[in-house]
Design a protein around this motif. Structure first.
Motif, PDB file in Angstrom:
ATOM      1  N   PHE A   1       0.853  -1.184   0.000  1.00 11.00           N
ATOM      2  CA  PHE A   1       0.000   0.000   0.000  1.00 11.00           C
ATOM      3  C   PHE A   1       0.891   1.237   0.000  1.00 11.00           C
ATOM      4  N   THR A   2       0.520   2.237  -0.787  1.00 14.12           N
ATOM      5  CA  THR A   2       1.259   3.496  -0.725  1.00 14.12           C
ATOM      6  C   THR A   2       0.284   4.666  -0.876  1.00 14.12           C
ATOM      7  N   VAL A   3       0.798   5.841  -0.573  1.00 15.97           N
ATOM      8  CA  VAL A   3      -0.004   7.067  -0.584  1.00 15.97           C
ATOM      9  C   VAL A   3       0.753   8.107  -1.391  1.00 15.97           C
ATOM     10  N   SER A   4       0.071   8.781  -2.310  1.00 19.26           N
ATOM     11  CA  SER A   4       0.752   9.828  -3.093  1.00 19.26           C
ATOM     12  C   SER A   4       1.437  10.804  -2.133  1.00 19.26           C
ATOM     13  N   PRO A   5       2.697  11.126  -2.407  1.00 15.36           N
ATOM     14  CA  PRO A   5       3.477  11.887  -1.429  1.00 15.36           C
ATOM     15  C   PRO A   5       3.074  13.356  -1.285  1.00 15.36           C
ATOM     16  N   SER A   6       1.852  13.720  -1.668  1.00 16.55           N
ATOM     17  CA  SER A   6       1.455  15.130  -1.555  1.00 16.55           C
ATOM     18  C   SER A   6       0.848  15.469  -0.201  1.00 16.55           C
ATOM     19  N   PHE A   7       0.701  14.463   0.679  1.00 18.72           N
ATOM     20  CA  PHE A   7       0.068  14.757   1.960  1.00 18.72           C
ATOM     21  C   PHE A   7       1.053  15.449   2.913  1.00 18.72           C
TER      22      PHE A   7
ATOM     23  N   SER B   1      -8.493  -8.465   7.638  1.00 20.18           N
ATOM     24  CA  SER B   1      -7.740  -9.685   7.973  1.00 20.18           C
ATOM     25  C   SER B   1      -6.823 -10.112   6.834  1.00 20.18           C
ATOM     26  N   ILE B   2      -6.161  -9.138   6.247  1.00 23.94           N
ATOM     27  CA  ILE B   2      -5.139  -9.471   5.243  1.00 23.94           C
ATOM     28  C   ILE B   2      -3.881  -8.645   5.550  1.00 23.94           C
ATOM     29  N   PRO B   3      -2.705  -9.221   5.270  1.00 23.14           N
ATOM     30  CA  PRO B   3      -1.464  -8.480   5.552  1.00 23.14           C
ATOM     31  C   PRO B   3      -1.214  -7.398   4.498  1.00 23.14           C
ATOM     32  N   ILE B   4      -1.034  -6.164   4.968  1.00 24.41           N
ATOM     33  CA  ILE B   4      -0.776  -5.037   4.052  1.00 24.41           C
ATOM     34  C   ILE B   4       0.441  -4.275   4.574  1.00 24.41           C
ATOM     35  N   HIS B   5       1.393  -4.076   3.696  1.00 25.67           N
ATOM     36  CA  HIS B   5       2.602  -3.327   4.068  1.00 25.67           C
ATOM     37  C   HIS B   5       2.515  -1.906   3.511  1.00 25.67           C
ATOM     38  N   LEU B   6       2.616  -0.916   4.383  1.00 25.34           N
ATOM     39  CA  LEU B   6       2.576   0.478   3.927  1.00 25.34           C
ATOM     40  C   LEU B   6       3.981   0.957   3.610  1.00 25.34           C
ATOM     41  N   GLU B   7       4.168   1.438   2.403  1.00 29.10           N
ATOM     42  CA  GLU B   7       5.468   1.995   1.988  1.00 29.10           C
ATOM     43  C   GLU B   7       5.223   3.439   1.553  1.00 29.10           C
ATOM     44  N   LEU B   8       5.751   4.389   2.305  1.00 31.34           N
ATOM     45  CA  LEU B   8       5.613   5.799   1.933  1.00 31.34           C
ATOM     46  C   LEU B   8       6.889   6.242   1.231  1.00 31.34           C
ATOM     47  N   HIS B   9       6.750   6.622  -0.010  1.00 32.19           N
ATOM     48  CA  HIS B   9       7.931   6.962  -0.806  1.00 32.19           C
ATOM     49  C   HIS B   9       8.335   8.412  -0.587  1.00 32.19           C
ATOM     50  N   ASP B  10       9.629   8.676  -0.768  1.00 30.93           N
ATOM     51  CA  ASP B  10      10.178  10.018  -0.497  1.00 30.93           C
ATOM     52  C   ASP B  10       9.637  11.067  -1.463  1.00 30.93           C
TER      53      ASP B  10
END
Lengths: 159, 248
Positions: free
Chosen positions: B5-11, B31-40
């Motif tokens: 999972f990622t989020v557009s870095p504009s926040f 109930s599922i494994p989700i890895h959050l990766e926030l990019h620079d």
């Protein structure tokens, strides 16, 4: 398409008769009053494949001078100004019907007979490889570009 | 298998921890494994997308275009509230009072957010300013953009409305807004990649009911929204058509 009723201050308005490519004709009354483009806004509308307005944003409503209910279901050429050469719209339709984007400077006619200038981009809405309609987005043009377009369009209409 | 999972870095940077909390809530709810990766930055995020390392994303409208049209992502929801708008600011003492006052050679401070920068460029067009007669100075953060403007190192700065409002009142007092966009029709959207399409109904169900619990409300508030709204695929296709007209 219905003729435009004479505006209340019809003394300053000039009557024109517009001939459309589909054979329709319309009487309009035109003034010299320009409505400035609203800063920061985009004017957005959508039509079906025949050019009938199906959706528009509030900026479109505000600038046209019509109520939203008067716009939806009407042909987009309701906004056609007699100073716009028909060749520009022919080019627009040929381009978007071929699946490509069209852009150009357009003088639009308001309900009150005034006008506003835009830089318009029209894109075909392609779904599953088929054109299902068109989206038009207009933005504020520079006055320099408007002056150039105005001069060109006068020339095109004369020739 | 864990989904990425990622989020557009504009926040805003202060919301980083809130996105981690949101991700924990998402995992527990589904109930599922989700890895959050926030990019620079946007470049790093685009590289991750190209490498197939993104399965779900809260995307800005420009990234949504790429993801939906070219990568098969499906839009399922968007946060309610104001659409994505931006401001062009100058320092209080700058002679320009409006966009039309800006001359050729104008120096622009901006971050590398393609959405904000594209709209900012469109709002400069009425002054006949384009890439060929302006100087663009890209900065890492919106704080740095504001600083460039305040120090006179840039004539104007491009900021998302959220980032502008997030500046301290002291900084905002030293800035003046030359124009605020009023596009009305483009939004961030929550997208699922192909591997999660089968779970789309579950995602929609938990997101659309998130505001019904106190914890959900708190989390939404921290992310700057009050609830998620359903998004039809055609809504997003329409937004993408609009975006395509802006990138000419």
């Amino acid at each position: 398409m219905l003729d435009m009723p004479p505006p209340p201050n019809a003394g300053g308005a000039i009557e024109h008769r517009l001939d459309y490519a589909d054979g329709n004709r319309r009487r309009v009354f035109v003034t010299h009053i320009e409505t400035p483009y609203p800063k920061g806004r985009l004017i957005v509308s959508r039509t079906d494949t025949r050019g009938i307005i199906t959706q528009c944003n509030q900026s479109f409503v505000d600038m046209s001078g019509y109520e939203r209910g008067e716009l939806i279901g009407q042909p987009h050429c309701l906004l056609r100004h007699p100073d716009m050469p028909s060749v520009a719209f022919r080019d627009l339709w040929e381009t978007v019907q071929a699946g490509r984007q069209w852009h150009g400077y357009v003088k639009n006619l308001r309900k009150d007979g005034g006008h506003y200038w835009v830089f318009a981009t029209v894109v075909p809405n392609i779904r599953d490889g088929r054109i299902v309609g068109y989206t038009s987005v207009r933005r504020e043009p520079s006055r320099e570009r408007v002056a150039q377009a105005e001069a060109s369009y006068k020339e095109w209409i004369r020739s | 298998m864990s989904f990425n999972f990622t989020v557009s870095p504009s926040f805003p940077a202060e919301r980083i921890s809130d996105w981690y909390i949101f991700n924990t809530w998402l995992q527990r709810s589904l109930s599922i494994p989700i890895h959050l990766e926030l990019h620079d930055g946007f470049d790093a995020q685009r590289a991750a997308i190209e490498a197939g390392q993104v399965d779900l994303i809260h995307a800005n409208p420009f990234d949504a275009s790429l993801l939906v049209r070219e990568k098969g992502f499906r839009a399922i929801a968007r946060p309610d509230g104001a659409p994505d708008e931006m401001v062009i600011v100058s320092a209080q003492g700058h002679p320009a009072l409006a966009i039309d006052d800006l001359p050729p050679g104008t120096r622009i401070a901006c971050a590398n957010d393609p959405c904000v920068n594209t709209i900012g460029r469109i709002l400069l067009e009425p002054a006949n300013l384009g890439a060929d007669n302006t100087v663009e100075q890209q900065r890492g953060t919106y704080i740095q953009v504001a600083k460039d403007v305040l120090r006179g190192q840039a004539d104007v700065g491009f900021l998302p409305v959220g980032a502008y409002r997030g500046l301290s009142s002291l900084v905002r007092r030293e800035l003046k807004v030359l124009v605020t966009s009023d596009i009305q029709v483009i939004h961030h959207v929550f997208l699922l990649g192909r591997d999660l399409h089968a779970r789309a109904d579950d995602f929609v169900r938990i997101l659309l009911s998130m505001h019904e619990t106190e914890k959900g409300q708190d989390l939404l508030s921290a992310l700057g929204a009050t609830r998620w709204q359903a998004v039809e695929q055609e809504d997003v296709e329409f937004m993408i058509d609009i975006i395509s007209t802006l990138t000419q």
